[in-house]
Enzyme design. Structure first.
Site, PDB file in Angstrom:
ATOM      1  N   CYS A 116     -20.382  -4.282  -9.382  1.00 37.67           N
ATOM      2  CA  CYS A 116     -20.714  -5.501  -8.623  1.00 37.67           C
ATOM      3  C   CYS A 116     -21.850  -6.293  -9.276  1.00 37.67           C
ATOM      4  CB  CYS A 116     -21.091  -5.145  -7.194  1.00 37.67           C
ATOM      5  SG  CYS A 116     -19.774  -4.287  -6.336  1.00 37.67           S
ATOM      6  N   HIS A 257     -24.814 -11.052  -4.439  1.00 38.40           N
ATOM      7  CA  HIS A 257     -23.526 -10.359  -4.343  1.00 38.40           C
ATOM      8  C   HIS A 257     -23.186 -10.213  -2.861  1.00 38.40           C
ATOM      9  CE1 HIS A 257     -20.403  -7.493  -4.485  1.00 38.40           C
ATOM     10  NE2 HIS A 257     -21.145  -6.464  -4.155  1.00 38.40           N
ATOM     11  N   ASN A 287     -16.144  -8.248   0.194  1.00 41.10           N
ATOM     12  CA  ASN A 287     -16.837  -7.876  -1.051  1.00 41.10           C
ATOM     13  C   ASN A 287     -15.815  -7.863  -2.198  1.00 41.10           C
ATOM     14  OD1 ASN A 287     -17.954  -6.454  -3.194  1.00 41.10           O
ATOM     15  ND2 ASN A 287     -18.923  -4.905  -1.908  1.00 41.10           N
TER      16      ASN A 287
HETATM   17  O1  UT7 Z   1     -20.588  -3.742  -3.577  1.00 45.55           O
HETATM   18  C1  UT7 Z   1     -21.353  -2.616  -3.778  1.00 45.55           C
HETATM   19  C2  UT7 Z   1     -22.482  -2.590  -2.869  1.00 45.55           C
HETATM   20  N1  UT7 Z   1     -22.078  -2.069  -1.574  1.00 45.55           N
HETATM   21  C3  UT7 Z   1     -22.855  -2.244  -0.529  1.00 45.55           C
HETATM   22  O2  UT7 Z   1     -23.859  -2.891  -0.642  1.00 45.55           O
HETATM   23  C4  UT7 Z   1     -22.500  -1.570   0.769  1.00 45.55           C
HETATM   24  C5  UT7 Z   1     -23.770  -1.176   1.483  1.00 45.55           C
HETATM   25  N2  UT7 Z   1     -23.539  -0.519   2.747  1.00 45.55           N
HETATM   26  C6  UT7 Z   1     -23.117  -1.171   3.850  1.00 45.55           C
HETATM   27  O3  UT7 Z   1     -22.878  -2.366   3.808  1.00 45.55           O
HETATM   28  C7  UT7 Z   1     -23.058  -0.421   5.145  1.00 45.55           C
HETATM   29  O4  UT7 Z   1     -23.663   0.848   4.987  1.00 45.55           O
HETATM   30  C8  UT7 Z   1     -21.601  -0.212   5.659  1.00 45.55           C
HETATM   31  C9  UT7 Z   1     -21.042  -1.537   6.129  1.00 45.55           C
HETATM   32  C10 UT7 Z   1     -20.743   0.372   4.570  1.00 45.55           C
HETATM   33  C11 UT7 Z   1     -21.616   0.737   6.861  1.00 45.55           C
HETATM   34  O5  UT7 Z   1     -22.438   0.226   7.880  1.00 45.55           O
HETATM   35  P1  UT7 Z   1     -23.510   1.183   8.588  1.00 45.55           P
HETATM   36  O6  UT7 Z   1     -24.151   0.381   9.643  1.00 45.55           O
HETATM   37  O7  UT7 Z   1     -24.387   1.722   7.490  1.00 45.55           O
HETATM   38  O8  UT7 Z   1     -22.594   2.275   9.233  1.00 45.55           O
HETATM   39  P2  UT7 Z   1     -22.654   3.849   9.025  1.00 45.55           P
HETATM   40  O9  UT7 Z   1     -22.029   4.227   7.728  1.00 45.55           O
HETATM   41  O10 UT7 Z   1     -24.033   4.320   9.314  1.00 45.55           O
HETATM   42  O11 UT7 Z   1     -21.695   4.337  10.179  1.00 45.55           O
HETATM   43  C12 UT7 Z   1     -22.053   4.154  11.576  1.00 45.55           C
HETATM   44  C13 UT7 Z   1     -20.902   4.648  12.422  1.00 45.55           C
HETATM   45  C14 UT7 Z   1     -20.383   6.021  12.001  1.00 45.55           C
HETATM   46  O12 UT7 Z   1     -20.032   6.722  13.172  1.00 45.55           O
HETATM   47  P3  UT7 Z   1     -20.965   7.878  13.746  1.00 45.55           P
HETATM   48  O13 UT7 Z   1     -21.077   8.881  12.633  1.00 45.55           O
HETATM   49  O14 UT7 Z   1     -22.283   7.205  14.032  1.00 45.55           O
HETATM   50  O15 UT7 Z   1     -20.223   8.335  14.940  1.00 45.55           O
HETATM   51  C15 UT7 Z   1     -19.127   5.712  11.213  1.00 45.55           C
HETATM   52  O16 UT7 Z   1     -18.185   6.751  11.280  1.00 45.55           O
HETATM   53  O17 UT7 Z   1     -19.793   3.752  12.290  1.00 45.55           O
HETATM   54  C16 UT7 Z   1     -18.617   4.505  11.939  1.00 45.55           C
HETATM   55  N3  UT7 Z   1     -17.782   3.653  11.101  1.00 45.55           N
HETATM   56  C17 UT7 Z   1     -16.864   2.821  11.580  1.00 45.55           C
HETATM   57  N4  UT7 Z   1     -16.461   2.557  12.842  1.00 45.55           N
HETATM   58  C18 UT7 Z   1     -15.490   1.637  13.000  1.00 45.55           C
HETATM   59  C19 UT7 Z   1     -17.821   3.546   9.740  1.00 45.55           C
HETATM   60  N5  UT7 Z   1     -16.906   2.635   9.339  1.00 45.55           N
HETATM   61  C20 UT7 Z   1     -16.306   2.175  10.476  1.00 45.55           C
HETATM   62  C21 UT7 Z   1     -15.286   1.227  10.703  1.00 45.55           C
HETATM   63  N6  UT7 Z   1     -14.923   0.983  11.971  1.00 45.55           N
HETATM   64  N7  UT7 Z   1     -14.697   0.549   9.699  1.00 45.55           N
END
Ligand code: UT7
Length: 331
Positions: A116, A257, A287
């Protein structure tokens, strides 16, 4: 102040149009997710998916042609094509296929991979060829078809990515409008975001065994990458601004990005850049990896938000981990 043989200007932008869109509601039929979760956690509403007629080559070529036209050049004027991609049509490189498709017959062409961050790394690479007086007209393309390598059963990643291609023309100029840059890598964090090759041993003859296999879909530790982005991106932009002799108040447009709307807003807040100066097309594109910065740039140039003379602070970050920033004056 360093002296160069030539200054650098970014003089044209272009992007490819992809017809097919995949909405959050579409995704909620594939994995356990919802429009509400995706929109509030990422800002994404839909992403574009390449059709059967599209290839990395065709989309990169379309973006390049549009950028060359905006710069008032012809394809034969181009000396070099740098294609930033992690998803080539051919692992030996796709840039020379783009060269032939756009008719840039004089140009050398090569692929560059920095995930990226690829567009920023390629832009800075192009600038070095111009500053040393080697080349005058370079096309820098960021193009990725992450849908090829997405695990469509993994809701933590499949909701994030889309396909796309964007490009710019970088030209020799009397005045240097690439005002500052900084590039960084940290391989100790490599495990946070991968598209890894997995091989199996295949006995060939005698003691000789070869290891052949395939690449596995994308895996990401989202929380780690999020933390990394929010801490490292403001820092790298500040370093690039320092090289430029500028401060955050000089930024007309913050062009990051497009990974997550929350990251864009957190970085803007850290840098004290008002949100109306932050370019975001997250909602429509998701993305698109190396393509995200040049697509967002092209949209903002074509709808007249970005005007000649505007100072753009751009920053890419992602797998590697890699990150970088380039401060340039548009036009
Ligand atoms: O291009 C390369 C660079 N990439 C990035 O910059 C990505 C950086 N990271 C992010 O943007 C975020 O971390 C994400 C969008 C990927 C995830 O968001 P988050 O607020 O960090 O969520 P999380 O991974 O902490 O997950 C929170 C909860 C979890 O459930 P529990 O364990 O709290 O019960 C996940 O299982 O949300 C759940 N979850 C979802 N729920 C519904 C994860 N993905 C989903 C989904 N739909 N798609």
């Amino acid at each position: 102040m360093q002296q160069f043989d030539s200054g650098v200007s970014v003089t044209g932008s272009g992007s490819a149009k992809l017809e097919t869109t995949l909405s959050n509601d579409d995704l909620s039929k594939i994995v356990e997710t919802s429009d509400e979760w995706i929109a509030t956690r990422t800002g994404i509403r839909q992403r574009h998916i390449a059709g059967p007629q599209d290839s990395l080559r065709s989309l990169a070529a379309e973006a390049a042609k549009n950028a060359i036209a905006m710069a008032n050049l012809a394809p034969v004027d181009i000396d070099l094509i740098i294609l930033a991609t992690s998803t080539p049509d051919d692992l030996f490189g796709t840039a020379s296929q783009v060269q032939v498709e756009i008719g840039a017959f004089r140009a050398a062409a090569f692929d560059l991979t920095a995930a990226c961050s690829g567009f920023i790394f390629a832009l800075v690479t192009a600038a070095q060829y111009i500053r040393t007086g080697v080349y005058k007209n370079i096309v820098v393309i960021g193009a990725d078809l992450l849908s090829r390598w997405t695990d469509w059963g993994d809701r933590r990643t499949c909701v994030l990515f889309g396909d796309g291609a964007g490009a710019v023309v970088v030209q020799a100029d009397q005045r240097d409008r690439l005002l500052g840059f900084e590039l960084c890598s940290d391989g100790t964090l490599n495990h946070c975001l991968n598209l890894t090759y997995h091989s199996e041993s295949q006995p060939l003859t005698g003691d000789i065994t070869v290891h052949s296999g395939r690449f596995a879909p994308i895996t990401m530790n989202g929380r780690e990458v999020y933390r990394f982005a929010v801490s490292k991106v403001p820092e790298v932009i500040e370093k690039a601004l320092f090289h430029a002799g500028l401060s955050t108040s000089d930024i007309r447009w913050l062009l990051l990005h497009q990974a997550n709307q929350r990251i864009l807003e957190a970085v803007a807040q850290r840098l004290q850049v008002p949100l109306e100066r932050v370019i975001s097309n997250m909602a429509r594109h998701g993305n698109t990896s190396a393509a995200s910065i040049p697509i967002a740039l092209d949209e903002a140039v074509r709808d007249s938000r970005i005007q000649p003379g505007d100072i753009v602070a751009s920053s890419g970050f992602g797998a590697g981990l890699t990150w970088g920033a380039a401060i340039f004056e548009w036009g």
